[in-house]
Design an enzyme around this catalytic site. Structure first.
Site, PDB file in Angstrom:
ATOM      1  N   THR A   1       0.185  -1.651  -0.180  1.00  0.00           N
ATOM      2  CA  THR A   1       0.013   0.131  -0.192  1.00  0.00           C
ATOM      3  C   THR A   1       1.074   1.454   0.213  1.00  0.00           C
ATOM      4  O   THR A   1       1.435   0.963   0.534  1.00  0.00           O
ATOM      5  CB  THR A   1      -1.289   0.188   1.246  1.00  0.00           C
TER       6      THR A   1
ATOM      7  N   HIS B   1      -6.337 -11.737  -2.597  1.00  0.00           N
ATOM      8  CA  HIS B   1      -6.311 -10.403  -0.903  1.00  0.00           C
ATOM      9  C   HIS B   1      -6.307 -11.297  -0.103  1.00  0.00           C
ATOM     10  O   HIS B   1      -7.314 -10.617   0.314  1.00  0.00           O
ATOM     11  CB  HIS B   1      -5.665  -9.203  -0.812  1.00  0.00           C
TER      12      HIS B   1
ATOM     13  N   ASN C   1      -3.979 -10.481   6.186  1.00  0.00           N
ATOM     14  CA  ASN C   1      -3.809  -9.003   6.717  1.00  0.00           C
ATOM     15  C   ASN C   1      -5.192  -8.382   6.994  1.00  0.00           C
ATOM     16  O   ASN C   1      -4.988  -7.166   7.195  1.00  0.00           O
ATOM     17  CB  ASN C   1      -3.598  -8.576   5.269  1.00  0.00           C
TER      18      ASN C   1
ATOM     19  N   TYR D   1      -8.655  -8.940   6.224  1.00  0.00           N
ATOM     20  CA  TYR D   1      -8.901  -7.847   4.769  1.00  0.00           C
ATOM     21  C   TYR D   1     -10.278  -8.467   4.842  1.00  0.00           C
ATOM     22  O   TYR D   1     -10.278  -9.905   4.916  1.00  0.00           O
ATOM     23  CB  TYR D   1      -8.328  -7.451   4.201  1.00  0.00           C
TER      24      TYR D   1
ATOM     25  N   ASN E   1      -3.811  -6.818  11.827  1.00  0.00           N
ATOM     26  CA  ASN E   1      -5.828  -6.214  11.542  1.00  0.00           C
ATOM     27  C   ASN E   1      -6.308  -6.897  12.786  1.00  0.00           C
ATOM     28  O   ASN E   1      -7.512  -6.823  12.398  1.00  0.00           O
ATOM     29  CB  ASN E   1      -5.954  -4.877  10.323  1.00  0.00           C
TER      30      ASN E   1
END
Length: 359
Positions: A27, A177, A180, A182, A237
């Site tokens: 990112t 993805h 992480n 998400y 996260n």
């Protein structure tokens, strides 16, 4: 031990890669406030086209997935046109490029999203921690809206449309993805998935959303153009991990060979549990395995030679070293990036790092 090195070519699906160095998705928050790829992004990726494969930053497949400020999307025409400039710039320099499709799910804030977007998740479980916004600074994560089964089906179709858009934009493929913290991982992990319907409650049901996305995307654009990123022991996260989750990841490894050409595995632990799981993935998955774990050149070549992986991905070193493969080949020193500009808008700390022959 084999004689594989970072500069040994590889066939990935129907692509011929010049080397085994992958630019990992990172990112960088350089898209417009409307989540449209920019000219700076085209230059940034073109500068790094000597990687065997580039995987872009996380890119939203829908209006509901764009939870960070200035991350790109690929769900409308302007975004597709913006990405086409990126893919053309990379291809003009002989590179190969996949787009990473990242739906942020509960890791979002309304100020970072288009009007009318919803912050969705498998269940109403708020993430600990904060989200940065351009308008009001750091804000707490909100409580997400728990998706209905119909809305889960819709989200699958959003990934499919985004993958189709990616091919229209000139990408060589897509990476899903599922790491992480998400949306896809939010379905995989019982820490965020409290459902008791077809998408939660048992090993097979926790894996259902990820496999359904992979299956339908593969049917739409071809299995050879689809990869997936997993972080089995990652806790990013607010995703605390328990060893009993390994059963879900083993099941995913058993099934994914039907739908994806590669698995991109993040090593978030040096423990025995991760090592055993990585070895299991290597044993049962018939496709290409990419490993990512803060590699040096020497450790990367060691894992290629001992058969642990087919490709090695590098993240942060690519920020300040647009010619990272050339530096590796010449045994040249690596430049250090400036963390204060990793996520800031503008050209500074983005496209202004020189190549070795420009220093």
């Amino acid at each position: 031990m084999s004689d594989l090195r970072l500069f040994t070519p590889l066939t990935l699906g129907d692509l011929s890669l010049n080397n085994r160095i992958v630019m990992a998705p990172m990112t960088r928050n350089r898209a417009s406030v409307d989540h449209i790829p920019t000219e700076h992004m085209a230059l940034y990726y073109a500068q790094r086209a000597s990687a065997g494969l580039i995987i872009t930053e996380g890119t939203s497949p829908s209006i509901n997935g764009e939870g960070y400020a200035r991350i790109p999307g690929i769900w409308n025409e302007e975004q597709i046109l913006g990405w086409r400039k990126v893919t053309e710039a990379v291809h003009d320099r002989g590179g190969k490029i996949f787009v990473q499709l990242m739906h942020t799910g509960r890791i979002s804030h309304r100020l970072n999203m288009h009007e009318g977007a919803l912050i969705v998740a498998p269940s109403e479980v708020r993430a600990k921690g904060n989200m940065r916004t351009d308008q009001e600074g750091v804000q707490a994560h909100p409580v997400p809206y728990a998706m209905t089964e119909g809305e889960v089906h819709d989200a699958v179709l959003e990934f499919v449309q985004a993958a189709t858009n990616a091919i229209t934009a000139g990408f060589d493929g897509v990476e899903l993805h599922a790491a992480n913290g998400y949306l896809i991982e939010q379905f995989i992990r019982p820490t965020t998935n409290q459902r008791t319907d077809a998408y939660g409650g048992t090993t097979e049901k926790y894996a259902h959303f990820a496999l359904e996305v992979a299956r339908q995307v593969a049917e739409a654009i071809g299995k050879d153009r689809v990869g997936i990123r997993l972080s089995p022991y990652g806790e990013m996260n607010d995703m605390p991990y328990q060893p009993k989750f390994d059963e879900i990841y083993r099941y995913l490894a058993d099934q994914l060979g039907e739908y994806v050409t590669y698995i991109h595995l993040i090593n978030a632990s040096e423990g025995e549990g991760y090592t055993a799981l990585r070895q299991y993935v290597r044993q049962v998955f018939p496709g290409t395995l990419i490993l990512n774990r803060s590699y040096t050149k020497e450790r990367a070549e060691e894992d290629l030679q001992n058969g642990a992986a087919d490709l090695i991905s590098f993240g942060t070193p690519f920020i300040a070293n647009p010619d990272l493969p050339e530096r590796f080949e010449q045994e040249a020193p690596l430049a250090e990036g400036d963390p204060s500009t990793f996520y800031s808008p503008g050209e500074k700390g983005y496209t202004d790092y020189p190549k070795l022959d420009e220093e």
